[in-house]
Design a protein around this motif. Sequence first.
Motif, short mmCIF file in Angstrom:
data_model
loop_
_atom_site.label_atom_id
_atom_site.label_comp_id
_atom_site.label_asym_id
_atom_site.label_seq_id
_atom_site.Cartn_x
_atom_site.Cartn_y
_atom_site.Cartn_z
N ARG D 20 15.86 42.30 -3.39
CA ARG D 20 15.87 42.65 -4.79
C ARG D 20 16.68 41.74 -5.72
N TRP D 24 14.74 39.39 -8.36
CA TRP D 24 14.68 39.87 -9.74
C TRP D 24 15.19 38.83 -10.70
N TRP D 27 12.69 35.91 -10.92
CA TRP D 27 11.48 36.23 -11.68
C TRP D 27 11.83 36.45 -13.14
#
Lengths: 381, 381, 379, 286, 304
Positions: D20, D24, D27
């Motif tokens: 994660r 994250w 992105w």
Amino acid sequence: MTDTAQTPAKTLDAQRFNELRLQGISRAYGAHTALHPLDLTVRGGEFIALLGPSGCGKTTALNSIAGLLPLTAGSIELDGRRIDTLPPEKRGFGMVFQNYALFPHLSVRRNIAFGLRMRKVSKAETERRVSAVLDLVRLNEHAHKLPGQLSGGQQQRVAIARAIVLEPPLVLMDEPLSNLDAALRLDMRAEIRRIHQEFGLTTLYVTHDQEEALSLADRLVVLNAGRVAQVGTPSELYESPRSAYVAAFMGYRNILSLRAESVDAGAATVVGDGVKFAGTVSAAVTAGASVQVAVRPEDLKIAAGEADAAFEAVAEVVEYHGREFQVDALTRAGSRVHLRTPERVAPGDRLSLTVDPRRALVFAAENAEAGGAAEDPGEAG
Amino acid sequence: MTDTAQTPAKTLDAQRFNELRLQGISRAYGAHTALHPLDLTVRGGEFIALLGPSGCGKTTALNSIAGLLPLTAGSIELDGRRIDTLPPEKRGFGMVFQNYALFPHLSVRRNIAFGLRMRKVSKAETERRVSAVLDLVRLNEHAHKLPGQLSGGQQQRVAIARAIVLEPPLVLMDEPLSNLDAALRLDMRAEIRRIHQEFGLTTLYVTHDQEEALSLADRLVVLNAGRVAQVGTPSELYESPRSAYVAAFMGYRNILSLRAESVDAGAATVVGDGVKFAGTVSAAVTAGASVQVAVRPEDLKIAAGEADAAFEAVAEVVEYHGREFQVDALTRAGSRVHLRTPERVAPGDRLSLTVDPRRALVFAAENAEAGGAAEDPGEAG
Amino acid sequence: SAPSSSVSSSSPAASLAATPSSPVTLNILDVAGNLALTKPAIQAFAAANPHIVSNITYTTGTAPDVPAKLKAEQAGGNVQTSLVLTGTDALASGITDGLYVNLKTYYDQFFPGLMSNYQTAAASMATLAQDQGIEIVWYPSGPLIEYNPAKVATPPATTDALLAWAQANPGKYQYARPRNSGPGRTWLMGLPYLLGDSDPADPTNGWSKTWAYLTELNKYIDQYPSGTTATMKNLAAGTADLIASTTGWYINPRALGTVPKSMAVAKFQNMTWVTDAQFGVIPKGVSNDTLIAGLALLAYILTPSAQAVTYDKGYFYPGPAVKGVTISQAPASSQEVISTYGEPEFDTWMTQYPMKNSLPATAQVTAFDLWDKHIGSTK
Amino acid sequence: MAAIAQAAGARRERRALRMRPGSWLVWALVVFFLVNVLGVIGSVVLDSVGKTWFSGWTPTGYTTSNYSQAWDEFDLGQVMTVTFQITLLVVGLSLLIGVPASYALARRDFPGKRAVMLLFVLPILVPPIAYGIPLATMLYKVHLAGSFTGVVAANLVPSVPFVVYTMTPFIEQIDPRLEQAARMCGAPTRSVLGRIIAPLLLPGMLAAGILVLVRTFGMFELTFLTAGPTSQTLVVSLFSAATSAGIRTAQNIDAMAVIYTGSMLVLLVIALRFVNPTQLVARSRD
Amino acid sequence: MSAATVTVADAPKAALRHRLAERGVDRTLLLLLPGVIAMAALFCYPFIYGLGLSFQPAKGGVFGAYSAFFGDSFSEGTIWTTLGLAIPASLINVGLSVPISYRMRGDFRGKRLLLTLLVVPITLGTVLTAEGILEYFGPVGWFNLTLQKLGLVGAGHPITLVNDYWGVLFSLIISGFPFAFLLTHSYLSGIHPALEKAAATLGAGWWQRFRFVTFPLLLPGLLTTFCLTFVLAFSVFPSAIMVGDPDGRTHVISIEAYEQALQNFNYPQGCADAMIMTAAMLLVIGLVMGVRRFFYTGSTGGKG
Ligand SMILES: Nc1ncnc2c1ncn2[C@@H]1O[C@H](COP(=O)(O)OP(=O)(O)OP(=O)(O)O)[C@@H](O)[C@H]1O
Ligand SMILES: Nc1ncnc2c1ncn2[C@@H]1O[C@H](COP(=O)(O)OP(=O)(O)OP(=O)(O)O)[C@@H](O)[C@H]1O
Ligand SMILES: [Mg+2]
Ligand SMILES: [Mg+2]
């Protein structure tokens, strides 16, 4: 050259010649001589294999004959006509390259027709000859495909077809099977054999695989660092190699460095650290000289009793090969020997080994250079 | 596991375990199931080979066990401890990759020490263990070199050393020899065998080469399109393959599609177009059923007289292999059969062939899918 | 060796034919935005005189590029630029470097009664060209201030009031860097008159009040945008509420939609207009044919009908340099723009307040340098 | 079975959790970059069809008149013609000069090869302004400055090396044995080049050609320094329009910029049919 | 025997051709000629001509132009201004490329689309980018509006991003990042995925895998990427004029050279500036490439 019932009607015939004479052809790259003067006379229709480890000058020899490499010295004559001064496109030989070198943008048919087009052969004639060759290599259904759409074996057949459609006096093949996997290699070997037999091609075939050479050729030329080590028929080379180097190539995996105790009319007794047995001498060996003795793995037998043992060894690695075991053993002197036996052997077992004197070939020890290559031809391959 | 005198003092010992239990592990890529549920129990110290043609899921199985691929289903237990939920770096298995995957920027020594560094092993201990492994794989002089400066065989030994220096309970090897040439492959095979024997490693070895599998493994797992075809010792598989697919893999190059005329307590008479001979039935075959009969090339003999011949064939391609000939012949029905014979045969010769009933294995005909693979396993490999 | 700046071609002929021996291509370089005003006239000329011009190309650029470009062309003996449309900046630098053809000889032939035809103030500007350029448009410029009535109820009418307003609304008054901005430089040159400086023509010694005032004002200014367009956008966007402007810059951007129509304009009490003009100059080294065509074109532009077009969309309001051209002669679209976006009081103010020429180019450069040094470099 | 499914589910969850924070963030960065680029492009495109846009999120109304005005005001018809003429000429010439050179470089090892390679790499490395100024000076001296020829010549400087570097790997990929094979089939040099090499190089030449097209189309500095009144390309006109004196509506300039970018995008889309995105910047190796 | 005579007669000629061919010199090299001539005439000659010109200023002797450049703090400062733009821009571009391309290593759906999207800015061209930046990052642009909406800046007090250092930096990032990214991406995909897997089986977690395997192998490529993006950023010209503050904070060296040569008509000075620019750039590249030599730069076992 017997045609079997299944063969398609022969429609092509190579332009036969009587003899191709290579006289002292040699080639140097700068200071390094890749091919020492080579003399060889090829008779029409013969299948000759050039055999040797990697870097021994096989490709150099082939390319020199093809004209792709200029010669440093020597001459090439085809039935008395000097051809070594001609460029490759004028010599009219066919060539099958290692990776086939098919023209990727041309269909199978057009690949094969390429040479005819270059020679300005008429359309109809081209059509006829290409179709005939396509038949011969059994690629009729694939004629419209691009080489990229064919399997390795099919590509290879296209390469052969392209080389033979010109009906060349001589076809040169440079390790045409080395890119294939084992099973396909077997099939393709059979195919080459078949085409050669049906077509009566004169072929010069380069390989580093002795099995391939043995199984295909009428005559073998074994090269060692650019020099001819031996020329002869497969059985001559297989049965009577003239040096440890050639023997190593012919499947004599055990090359033992020993001393000749006595030599007597083709028979010798060789001794070493804990080793003593009889062997056959082919070339001049004098008593007391260092010798190399070549024995095939299948000729080393496990002795019934210790009495008649030539020497002892401890099994180190045992591999099961179905029905028989492949054993790597260490002699007392620390040399590694390979043998095959149907008996079950475990690592660590102490083995008494014998060898049939007719199967142990005794050679005068070679100089260090050649000897290095002889120890394991495979390592260089 | 007997130490021979020449072995360096054993300084490493793999963390032994009792059993690694794979329970129904399987893996799908989208809709395509690359590996159907696989059950296998590996005992500590065992050498297991996963064998199958290209694309049959060998790498998938290995990567799933290593944790490089998540499982779709199933579980993996090491001595009762569930490990399939751990990431690869926590499982502690060693892995030798097909192309070795050596870190090109690290010296041999640092490549080997990498795993120890990751585990924060002390400097001195690292030093000691790396040196011990370097001894074991005989790379002491090359310790400071970069992988790019090593030969293929040396690189492979570094890869093995890197995997075993961590003393992993299990070493996974993915076709570690497939990139090497034939001679080197033989040597490296011996080396792997030696290291395995000296070190007592539990090894899971992936290959598509039956000879390699036979010669190395204690047990073989033959895969067919993601499913286990047979598990057993080399001699079990070699002598009694359970299907034509496995037989084809084990060197039965002749697979003939015939019909069982009569079946009687393990023996059957099979017939076809001009063919009739007796064979051995291993699995359930009923009289009248289509069967596949597997025969090794060396078990097809040329009959003395025509009387006792099983069938006739015409020699098509003959290859000399030293001491024996390899013949491809066509039966009357047009099937190609392969045989080996010490007799000199010429192409076009008509041969009468026999086969020892014990050497002809009769299987119920497989469905088309498996049958296709069985016809020539090499083609797929 | 370095290309020399000397003009390689021989000096132009003393007398010229009325038309070129064959129609020529005129390459017009505009470094003043002048084409917005004169392009229709030029097109009309070309259409009407195919025997004089075969083709016209337009290039735009900035004034500082002109001298070097012409020097390079002249040094290479390959003068491609036929006519330069410029403000006082490149006019002056070109004169200093001797790049332009002296046109006085041709006045009688191509421009009969040239000086007497100009409006008074325009005639005064025309003298700046020293006969090396023909003044083609003229306007009184400013200094004016433009503001957003929604934010500024009563615009400051004196410089002191402006200072006080800026102090009260820091960052909300903007003027662009004078070197790159018409309104910016008009504001700079207009200040000495508004403040009563000793010599409005001498930035070095006669502008003490101006410099002191600008230094004080500088405290309440955030940034000096690099061009007028930026100040206009800021006004439109609400980041500035009060900016320096001129007649043209008040009308044209609103007409074009860069600035909302709702913006308003104001003048200072007792202002003095600082007039500005644009010129057509012909580089030395052009062929006689090109020279003839250029002169014919310039003469055409000075005809009343062509001059009336220069009312345009108010960019150079009013625009015409010659006498007697009124808005009523301008094209209908022009008239409509002026009546919609124009400020009716402009005409009154123009008659009401005195007009002075812009400073000569060299003095302007001095002023810009001083401004950069005292004011601009602090931001 | 259920237990297994559960375990698999748990594993998937755990993996997702582990990925994660890093993912994250990355992105988010990508999205942030793309959103801003989109904003940059979007503002221009929207403005180019807007009536007026003083502040706020959108223009006050929409019109296409900006395009016709820009077309007339900046004489785009003529500029586009010149641009395409120059670009195509540069593409043609640089292929003509570059392809043979890259063939020689790919096929031969000769003394001084490194020097030749250096000669071909420097024009890509040295800033265009740095050699553009002396080049412009020289062009003035030989009476080529401002002319069509001058602009084409200047643009050849980075284009030829670019072709050389794009083509070399394409040529290296062609097995020299194909040439030997053709010879063995009896083909003389002319046929080898014409029937074997040229057809095989076609994709490479297309790729190189389109890349040179894109680059020449967008090459500002060199054209700016050497262009004359009749040889200005679209970028240079665009720059002049945006920076030179006078009042211009931003909408018109934006319309022109959109025309420019539109042409570039079309070229890019064509280019991407032939080459990988990474090939636009790096020497292709696959 | 006649064959032997022929050999002897042909020998010297053949031998020379042979020896030359041996060293790679044959007629094929003629193909290089057009390219070499074009580069010599259009690149080397002007460059050397410019170098010569830079030593012939109107005043100040041979090194007059250079001492004029370094003597004037405004012009000398352009080096630092340019470096101040180029170095952060290249660092940001390369720095961002690493994590993003690391994420995008594998194959996933829409990868080619994303790659294409990331390439698009390369084709925008400086002018559109500049226009777009002026509008988007301008005081009333969407960027500032968003910040206001988010309450990060007060209404009426937008942050100044254009006509300033930041605008140019943004434009360098918008045009330079895709470039850096694609290069990094292709370098990264050249690192064989098995290496990371190998590291994983040896007990390395993701950070250790990156730190000890991927990053060291990528580093030489990153340094090359840095050089290439640096070259792009260092030669910034139109955007420094359009979105920057060309007389002040973004008065970069190319503007200085341009103004000297093409506005002040001082070619020697302009050429001198160009030479200084080239030298400064080569210096930085030389430094980086020097550093690069310390790292492993061989094959990374991959396809790319
Ligand atoms: N172009 C060349 N320049 C210099 N040396 C060369 C060249 N080509 C080959 N050699 C050298 O000549 C020797 C023979 O090379 P050749 O290619 O003929 O070997 P080969 O027997 O075909 O080997 P392989 O089985 O690997 O193909 C080698 O030592 C090789 O290094
Ligand atoms: N990432 C993937 N996505 C989809 N299918 C895959 C993927 N990897 C492998 N496969 C498919 O799964 C099957 C098994 O692949 P796997 O790599 O395990 O074969 P293999 O037995 O190792 O073959 P080889 O001997 O060629 O290495 C193949 O059909 C392959 O096409
Ligand atoms: Mg070879
Ligand atoms: Mg695999």
